[in-house]
Design a protein around this motif. Structure first.
Motif, PDB file in Angstrom:
ATOM      1  N   LEU A   1      20.550   5.749 -55.944  1.00 47.55           N
ATOM      2  CA  LEU A   1      19.222   5.276 -55.597  1.00 47.55           C
ATOM      3  C   LEU A   1      19.344   4.134 -54.605  1.00 47.55           C
ATOM      4  O   LEU A   1      20.141   3.217 -54.812  1.00 47.55           O
TER       5      LEU A   1
ATOM      6  N   THR B   1      20.058  10.557 -52.964  1.00 48.61           N
ATOM      7  CA  THR B   1      19.471  11.345 -54.048  1.00 48.61           C
ATOM      8  C   THR B   1      20.370  12.521 -54.419  1.00 48.61           C
ATOM      9  O   THR B   1      20.555  12.824 -55.601  1.00 48.61           O
ATOM     10  N   GLU B   2      20.941  13.181 -53.416  1.00 42.38           N
ATOM     11  CA  GLU B   2      21.786  14.350 -53.670  1.00 42.38           C
ATOM     12  C   GLU B   2      23.016  14.017 -54.506  1.00 42.38           C
ATOM     13  O   GLU B   2      23.519  14.868 -55.236  1.00 42.38           O
TER      14      GLU B   2
ATOM     15  N   ASN C   1      18.224   8.153 -47.722  1.00 40.20           N
ATOM     16  CA  ASN C   1      17.556   8.408 -49.002  1.00 40.20           C
ATOM     17  C   ASN C   1      17.879   9.795 -49.539  1.00 40.20           C
ATOM     18  O   ASN C   1      18.150   9.967 -50.730  1.00 40.20           O
ATOM     19  N   GLU C   2      17.845  10.803 -48.682  1.00 39.95           N
ATOM     20  CA  GLU C   2      18.134  12.164 -49.128  1.00 39.95           C
ATOM     21  C   GLU C   2      19.582  12.296 -49.582  1.00 39.95           C
ATOM     22  O   GLU C   2      19.872  12.913 -50.604  1.00 39.95           O
TER      23      GLU C   2
END
Length: 194
Positions: free
Chosen positions: A175, A170-171, A166-167
């Motif tokens: 999504l 996002t970076e 997830n991180e």
């Protein structure tokens, strides 16, 4: 003297080892700090320190990922995807259509896909795992399908892997749209990368 191909393979191996070792450990520490920072019984000063430590750790992970990307930036994205089949040739199939992602995001996307596949292998009783990469004019979609749900959904390593995916998504402006019971993971860009 090593050939260029041998050098690239070695660089890719080193990047994967960093990802599977140090990067995963740091992601695990980040999860522990997140729990401390949000736990209502933690003293305010401890929660504050945990949030500050998470920010330092976040920057460290970004830097580490850039270094891993530099090590493997010359690896072919589709070649790397096909190597996932080697994790379990009887279970995993990989198909793709359209062009590969841009070099800036290809390592991150590959790492997300690899983590999802490894989680499926480790935490489900799937007899089939299918990775489908589609890149058209408007977006990139990655479907990772498995035919059995997680058998240990509360596993710490699964939680660390999900946090890391997830991180990382996002970076790079992506999504993870669905991450439920391991049935289907869809990753799509929030905005165009072309």
């Amino acid at each position: 003297m090593k050939t260029r191909s041998e050098i690239l393979k070695e660089r890719g191996r080193i990047a994967r080892e960093i990802h599977d070792g140090l990067a995963q450990d740091l992601a695990g520490i980040n999860l522990v700090l997140a729990n401390i920072a949000s736990h209502p019984e933690s003293p305010i000063s401890i929660r504050h320190q945990a949030r500050e430590s998470r920010e330092v750790l976040r920057r460290t992970l970004i830097d580490l990922r850039r270094q891993m990307s530099g090590l493997s930036s010359q690896l072919d994205f589709f070649e790397s995807l096909k190597r996932l089949e080697e994790l379990s040739p009887d279970l995993i199939t990989v198909t793709h259509s359209g062009p590969p992602p841009s070099g800036e995001i290809s390592w991150d996307l590959y790492s997300i896909i690899r983590e999802a596949v490894r989680n499926a292998l480790a935490h489900s009783k799937s007899t089939k795992i299918e990775v489908v990469y589609t890149h058209n004019q408007s977006n990139i979609l990655i479907h990772i399908k498995q035919n059995a749900p997680w058998i240990n959904f509360d596993s710490n390593s699964l939680k660390f892997g999900q946090l890391s995916m997830n991180e990382r998504a996002t970076e790079i402006g992506f999504l993870i749209e669905t991450l439920e019971a391991g049935k289907l993971i869809i990753i799509k860009p929030i905005e165009s990368h072309e």
